[in-house]
Write a protein that holds these residues in place. Sequence first.
Motif, mmCIF file in Angstrom:
data_model
loop_
_atom_site.group_PDB
_atom_site.id
_atom_site.type_symbol
_atom_site.label_atom_id
_atom_site.label_comp_id
_atom_site.label_asym_id
_atom_site.label_seq_id
_atom_site.Cartn_x
_atom_site.Cartn_y
_atom_site.Cartn_z
ATOM 1 N N LEU A 124 0.824 -1.200 0.000
ATOM 2 C CA LEU A 124 0.000 0.000 0.000
ATOM 3 C C LEU A 124 0.865 1.259 0.000
ATOM 4 N N ARG A 125 1.929 1.250 0.805
ATOM 5 C CA ARG A 125 2.832 2.410 0.833
ATOM 6 C C ARG A 125 3.493 2.604 -0.523
ATOM 7 N N ALA A 126 3.894 1.519 -1.154
ATOM 8 C CA ALA A 126 4.521 1.623 -2.475
ATOM 9 C C ALA A 126 3.542 2.161 -3.509
ATOM 10 N N ALA A 127 2.287 1.738 -3.427
ATOM 11 C CA ALA A 127 1.283 2.204 -4.391
ATOM 12 C C ALA A 127 1.037 3.700 -4.238
ATOM 13 N N TYR A 128 0.921 4.164 -3.004
ATOM 14 C CA TYR A 128 0.695 5.592 -2.790
ATOM 15 C C TYR A 128 1.928 6.414 -3.176
ATOM 16 N N SER A 129 3.092 5.879 -2.889
ATOM 17 C CA SER A 129 4.325 6.574 -3.263
ATOM 18 C C SER A 129 4.404 6.751 -4.777
ATOM 19 N N SER A 130 4.045 5.707 -5.519
ATOM 20 C CA SER A 130 4.093 5.780 -6.981
ATOM 21 C C SER A 130 3.065 6.761 -7.519
ATOM 22 N N LEU A 131 1.864 6.771 -6.935
ATOM 23 C CA LEU A 131 0.838 7.699 -7.401
ATOM 24 C C LEU A 131 1.237 9.144 -7.120
ATOM 25 N N VAL A 132 1.757 9.401 -5.931
ATOM 26 C CA VAL A 132 2.191 10.768 -5.589
ATOM 27 C C VAL A 132 3.301 11.217 -6.539
ATOM 28 N N SER A 133 4.230 10.332 -6.845
ATOM 29 C CA SER A 133 5.304 10.673 -7.793
ATOM 30 C C SER A 133 4.740 10.993 -9.167
ATOM 31 N N ALA A 134 3.729 10.243 -9.591
ATOM 32 C CA ALA A 134 3.111 10.506 -10.892
ATOM 33 C C ALA A 134 2.397 11.848 -10.891
ATOM 34 N N LEU A 135 1.699 12.170 -9.798
ATOM 35 C CA LEU A 135 1.029 13.465 -9.698
ATOM 36 C C LEU A 135 2.035 14.610 -9.753
ATOM 37 N N ILE A 136 3.097 14.476 -8.964
ATOM 38 C CA ILE A 136 4.130 15.521 -8.943
ATOM 39 C C ILE A 136 4.789 15.658 -10.311
ATOM 40 N N GLY A 137 4.960 14.540 -11.002
ATOM 41 C CA GLY A 137 5.562 14.582 -12.334
ATOM 42 C C GLY A 137 4.748 15.370 -13.334
ATOM 43 N N CYS A 138 3.443 15.522 -13.078
ATOM 44 C CA CYS A 138 2.597 16.303 -13.993
ATOM 45 C C CYS A 138 2.965 17.784 -13.977
ATOM 46 N N ALA A 139 3.615 18.238 -12.915
ATOM 47 C CA ALA A 139 4.033 19.639 -12.829
ATOM 48 C C ALA A 139 5.546 19.746 -12.663
ATOM 49 N N ALA A 140 6.262 18.765 -13.191
ATOM 50 C CA ALA A 140 7.728 18.756 -13.063
ATOM 51 C C ALA A 140 8.343 19.887 -13.874
ATOM 52 N N LEU A 141 9.437 20.414 -13.375
ATOM 53 C CA LEU A 141 10.157 21.467 -14.084
ATOM 54 C C LEU A 141 10.950 20.880 -15.234
ATOM 55 N N PRO A 142 11.049 21.594 -16.355
ATOM 56 C CA PRO A 142 11.898 21.116 -17.450
ATOM 57 C C PRO A 142 13.359 21.113 -17.028
ATOM 58 N N LEU A 143 14.120 20.201 -17.571
ATOM 59 C CA LEU A 143 15.528 20.062 -17.206
ATOM 60 C C LEU A 143 16.421 20.717 -18.245
ATOM 61 N N CYS A 144 17.542 21.253 -17.770
ATOM 62 C CA CYS A 144 18.547 21.771 -18.702
ATOM 63 C C CYS A 144 19.182 20.595 -19.434
ATOM 64 N N GLU A 145 19.475 20.782 -20.700
ATOM 65 C CA GLU A 145 20.093 19.716 -21.475
ATOM 66 C C GLU A 145 21.539 19.495 -21.082
#
Length: 526
Positions: A86-107
Amino acid sequence: MELSSLLHDLHLSPASSSSSEKPLPSPALPPITELLSRLQEKLIGASTDSETSSLIGRVEQLFQTADPHWLFSPVSANQDDGWAGLRAAYSSLVSALIGCAALPLCEDDCGSLPAAAYQSVPTRAGPVCSALRALLGTLGDWEAGGGARGGRTGLLLTVAPPICVFAVTHFQDQAWTSSSSRAAAQSLQGALLRAGGWRDSPHLLMGDGSQDKAEEGGGGRSRGILGGILDVLQPQLTKDSWQRCEAVKLVFAWTLLQVTRPSLSPHLPHLLPPSLLLSDHYRPENCMLGVRCLHHIVLNTPAADLRQFNRAEVLYQALFKHLYTTEAAVIQPVLSCLLDLLLVLEKAPSSLAPSSSRRKPCRHDDVLRLVLTHMEAEHKVALRRVYASALPPYIDRMGVAVCRHLRRVERVVLGYLEIRDPPEETSRLKILEVLQKTTRAAWPRMASRVDVLLRCLLKLLLDVSSDSQLSDSVRQKLMNQTSLCVKLLDGCSQGTLQPLLQQVDSSCCSSEVLGCLATVTMTTER
């Protein structure tokens, strides 16, 4: 939005109640881990902004309306495996949510992206903050209310570190934030504090220290998340990757500067290397941030821990090389940090007994010697002010050992008192303070220098009294400090200056200068 509609869209079928440790709500629902996994896949695979926004909205509504027992209870018969899954599932979902507003990276590691590259980030961060707030609100109420093992599910401690990193990233006034996204991130941080019962950000990071740190699966209350945040940041804080995302250094610095002793010392192996990386960067703003982090570490770590593994020496070498820079904004924090670090490496020369190896030269001497050498040749006003302001505490620290540097100190005093520094005359005032401290500490050795110093001080009195550009308050400060220096020199010379000063009359100076000299001839300070 009905939950059944979400399940239908995700192609999930109800599960039998026998798979759960407790009866499922009616109608029967699939395992929460399966739903979270499918939502994560959908969020990662979304191809358009509208699809992503719709999914985030449905996730938010899920956390607002679904039964908390179904949301936060494991489905495995094995309790330990169930909670871990359950902890792993929530951790993965939170990471996916945060990734929706991730900052672009310098090349590459060139430094920074143009503001246009972050144009869409604030609009994407707002909905993510809202969804994460809904999760924290429901989870916090569930654990506070004694849900599942009395609130000791470990779920909050699992999701809190990445959520905190996300909130800190977006509540700062930077190119990737707007007023609305900053407000949303601040609200998210507040929701996180409430969910875990933390008082403020330092308490969030450090906890109250009352709970066994080795306890596995503990709830968020009373425990800090500093280790979890460092685990999130660590992959991005390597030598090759930290420059690719501008927010990483800011989040790291924010985190470090909230942590004080004794909580900082156990995490020193993870905090010191990134701080050194920042301080070693060629861009002044990064260098200053790194030096600020190093100074915080020095102030909040026991000296024994800093000396262990030669850490203090590494810090000293990293800072000492910055004394060769010409950036005033860098020199100032470096000199301040070095002053505190030197006490970790060695005793203050002023505290040593006269018989203590005849006060052999040490690192204090190395720093002071280099500073005085640079001061002699420096012509930039900003750097002169920084050096002059930093010098008095070093003279204080040296005590009588300043005798080894009297020639350099004298040249610096003479050179700095000759040059105006309007409007506040910072350099002159600080150098007069240096002369006073030096005279008090090394007075037996000052008698041979009285003549040249007195001429300089009398000339300063005349110049200041006739300078119409100075404010009355600054003029008075300068004249008072100059008079005090003359008094101290008179004391060093056993009062031999008084007959000379009494011969000065109104034919060669103003009444204001005569008034200052009269204070010297009336009393002599030793």
